[in-house]
Write a protein that holds these residues in place. Sequence first.
Motif, PDB file in Angstrom:
ATOM      1  N   ARG A 158       0.818  -1.213   0.000  1.00 38.07           N
ATOM      2  CA  ARG A 158       0.000   0.000   0.000  1.00 38.07           C
ATOM      3  C   ARG A 158       0.849   1.259   0.000  1.00 38.07           C
ATOM      4  O   ARG A 158       2.057   1.230   0.238  1.00 38.07           O
ATOM      5  CB  ARG A 158      -0.932  -0.016   1.217  1.00 38.07           C
ATOM      6  N   ALA A 159       0.192   2.381  -0.257  1.00 40.56           N
ATOM      7  CA  ALA A 159       0.864   3.676  -0.267  1.00 40.56           C
ATOM      8  C   ALA A 159       1.588   3.894   1.051  1.00 40.56           C
ATOM      9  O   ALA A 159       1.021   3.680   2.123  1.00 40.56           O
ATOM     10  CB  ALA A 159      -0.157   4.793  -0.496  1.00 40.56           C
ATOM     11  N   GLY A 160       2.869   4.298   0.970  1.00 41.17           N
ATOM     12  CA  GLY A 160       3.658   4.536   2.173  1.00 41.17           C
ATOM     13  C   GLY A 160       4.468   3.349   2.619  1.00 41.17           C
ATOM     14  O   GLY A 160       5.364   3.494   3.443  1.00 41.17           O
ATOM     15  N   GLN A 161       4.190   2.151   2.085  1.00 39.53           N
ATOM     16  CA  GLN A 161       4.978   0.978   2.445  1.00 39.53           C
ATOM     17  C   GLN A 161       6.227   0.898   1.578  1.00 39.53           C
ATOM     18  O   GLN A 161       6.250   1.347   0.434  1.00 39.53           O
ATOM     19  CB  GLN A 161       4.169  -0.304   2.269  1.00 39.53           C
ATOM     20  N   ARG A 162       7.278   0.306   2.146  1.00 37.41           N
ATOM     21  CA  ARG A 162       8.531   0.106   1.427  1.00 37.41           C
ATOM     22  C   ARG A 162       9.025  -1.304   1.732  1.00 37.41           C
ATOM     23  O   ARG A 162       9.241  -1.643   2.889  1.00 37.41           O
ATOM     24  CB  ARG A 162       9.550   1.158   1.866  1.00 37.41           C
ATOM     25  N   ILE A 163       9.175  -2.118   0.713  1.00 36.57           N
ATOM     26  CA  ILE A 163       9.635  -3.504   0.863  1.00 36.57           C
ATOM     27  C   ILE A 163      11.062  -3.586   0.329  1.00 36.57           C
ATOM     28  O   ILE A 163      11.348  -3.085  -0.759  1.00 36.57           O
ATOM     29  CB  ILE A 163       8.758  -4.474   0.056  1.00 36.57           C
ATOM     30  N   TYR A 164      11.964  -4.244   1.070  1.00 38.20           N
ATOM     31  CA  TYR A 164      13.337  -4.413   0.601  1.00 38.20           C
ATOM     32  C   TYR A 164      13.747  -5.873   0.744  1.00 38.20           C
ATOM     33  O   TYR A 164      13.762  -6.415   1.854  1.00 38.20           O
ATOM     34  CB  TYR A 164      14.288  -3.515   1.386  1.00 38.20           C
ATOM     35  N   ALA A 180       3.692   3.308  -3.144  1.00 35.05           N
ATOM     36  CA  ALA A 180       4.452   2.208  -2.523  1.00 35.05           C
ATOM     37  C   ALA A 180       5.780   2.052  -3.246  1.00 35.05           C
ATOM     38  O   ALA A 180       5.945   2.473  -4.390  1.00 35.05           O
ATOM     39  CB  ALA A 180       3.655   0.917  -2.574  1.00 35.05           C
ATOM     40  N   GLU A 181       6.754   1.433  -2.563  1.00 30.46           N
ATOM     41  CA  GLU A 181       8.076   1.235  -3.146  1.00 30.46           C
ATOM     42  C   GLU A 181       8.555  -0.174  -2.834  1.00 30.46           C
ATOM     43  O   GLU A 181       8.541  -0.598  -1.673  1.00 30.46           O
ATOM     44  CB  GLU A 181       9.057   2.262  -2.587  1.00 30.46           C
ATOM     45  N   VAL A 182       8.977  -0.905  -3.868  1.00 27.05           N
ATOM     46  CA  VAL A 182       9.512  -2.254  -3.682  1.00 27.05           C
ATOM     47  C   VAL A 182      10.931  -2.280  -4.234  1.00 27.05           C
ATOM     48  O   VAL A 182      11.206  -1.754  -5.308  1.00 27.05           O
ATOM     49  CB  VAL A 182       8.628  -3.322  -4.353  1.00 27.05           C
ATOM     50  N   ILE A 183      11.844  -2.902  -3.478  1.00 31.82           N
ATOM     51  CA  ILE A 183      13.274  -2.852  -3.775  1.00 31.82           C
ATOM     52  C   ILE A 183      13.842  -4.255  -3.600  1.00 31.82           C
ATOM     53  O   ILE A 183      13.454  -4.988  -2.686  1.00 31.82           O
ATOM     54  CB  ILE A 183      13.993  -1.889  -2.806  1.00 31.82           C
ATOM     55  N   ALA A 184      14.772  -4.623  -4.471  1.00 26.67           N
ATOM     56  CA  ALA A 184      15.440  -5.918  -4.327  1.00 26.67           C
ATOM     57  C   ALA A 184      16.866  -5.812  -4.841  1.00 26.67           C
ATOM     58  O   ALA A 184      17.147  -5.067  -5.781  1.00 26.67           O
ATOM     59  CB  ALA A 184      14.691  -7.005  -5.096  1.00 26.67           C
ATOM     60  N   GLU A 218       5.073   4.272 -11.389  1.00 29.86           N
ATOM     61  CA  GLU A 218       5.503   5.672 -11.253  1.00 29.86           C
ATOM     62  C   GLU A 218       6.968   5.809 -11.640  1.00 29.86           C
ATOM     63  O   GLU A 218       7.369   6.787 -12.258  1.00 29.86           O
ATOM     64  CB  GLU A 218       5.305   6.138  -9.801  1.00 29.86           C
ATOM     65  N   LEU A 219       7.767   4.810 -11.261  1.00 26.09           N
ATOM     66  CA  LEU A 219       9.209   4.826 -11.533  1.00 26.09           C
ATOM     67  C   LEU A 219       9.726   3.397 -11.481  1.00 26.09           C
ATOM     68  O   LEU A 219       9.283   2.596 -10.654  1.00 26.09           O
ATOM     69  CB  LEU A 219       9.936   5.696 -10.501  1.00 26.09           C
TER      70      LEU A 219
END
Length: 259
Positions: A158-164, A180-184, A218-219
């Motif tokens: 969801r909006a505001g969450q960040r997964i790494y 939301a932002e997801v990173i790996a 978005e990016l």
Amino acid sequence: MQNSLTRKPIEIKISTVVAVAVILNEAALDRLEVALKEMTGGAADFFDDEFAIIDIESIANETIDWQGIIGLFKSCGLNAVAVRNAHDDQHPAIRAHGLSIDFVSKAKPELPKDLAPTPAPAIEVRAEAEVAAVSTTPSPMPAAIEHIPAMLIDTPVRAGQRIYARGCDLIITASVNNGAEVIADGSIHIYAPLRGRALAGARGNTAARIFTTAMEAELVSIAGIYQTFDGGFPKLAPNQPVQIKLVGDSIEVSSLKSA
């Protein structure tokens, strides 16, 4: 001799490193010092010079000795870089001590009460530590790393969450929403719409890719090279999964069937 035609004086890339999220429930330095000594056993290098984002949501109305907290963290190997959940009137004092403001959007679309989901945490975390992402100069992947199973997320991000996903691939079986932002460190596989931000190869892995069944991002970023879509999305084959990869210094977005 430097080739000024090919080498730019400065370049901006998207990259990430892990930062420990330190949640303060006390403002008194003496109590914080005792708690840290108990946690670290008094070892000055317990945190090994890690970055720290300070979350003050539970003490945001108290007077905070920023200089004292920065020094206290430094004494056990934590480098404070940002503050989260501070009131607007605290921002000048925080910035005056060299800290950034970590904004976490908590805005969500309003739903009928009978359909409203259970509130999600601000950050999804791995079992071993709570992590966040901060911008920095990218660092290369190690020559050889131990195999780590992919991180699997089966609920909407969801909006505001960040997964790494540190040191591994990230697999998501639900949508990644706007904000939301997801990173790996490896590749990112999203079996649902990607509407937020996705950053693969976060530690410089240029072979990493991003896959999604619906491209509305978005990016996106691969190994620090990023692309936004303010001007619209590439023309893709309808109803086809999409892959995003790095070709030279450019992001390529293509239908998976035609790749």
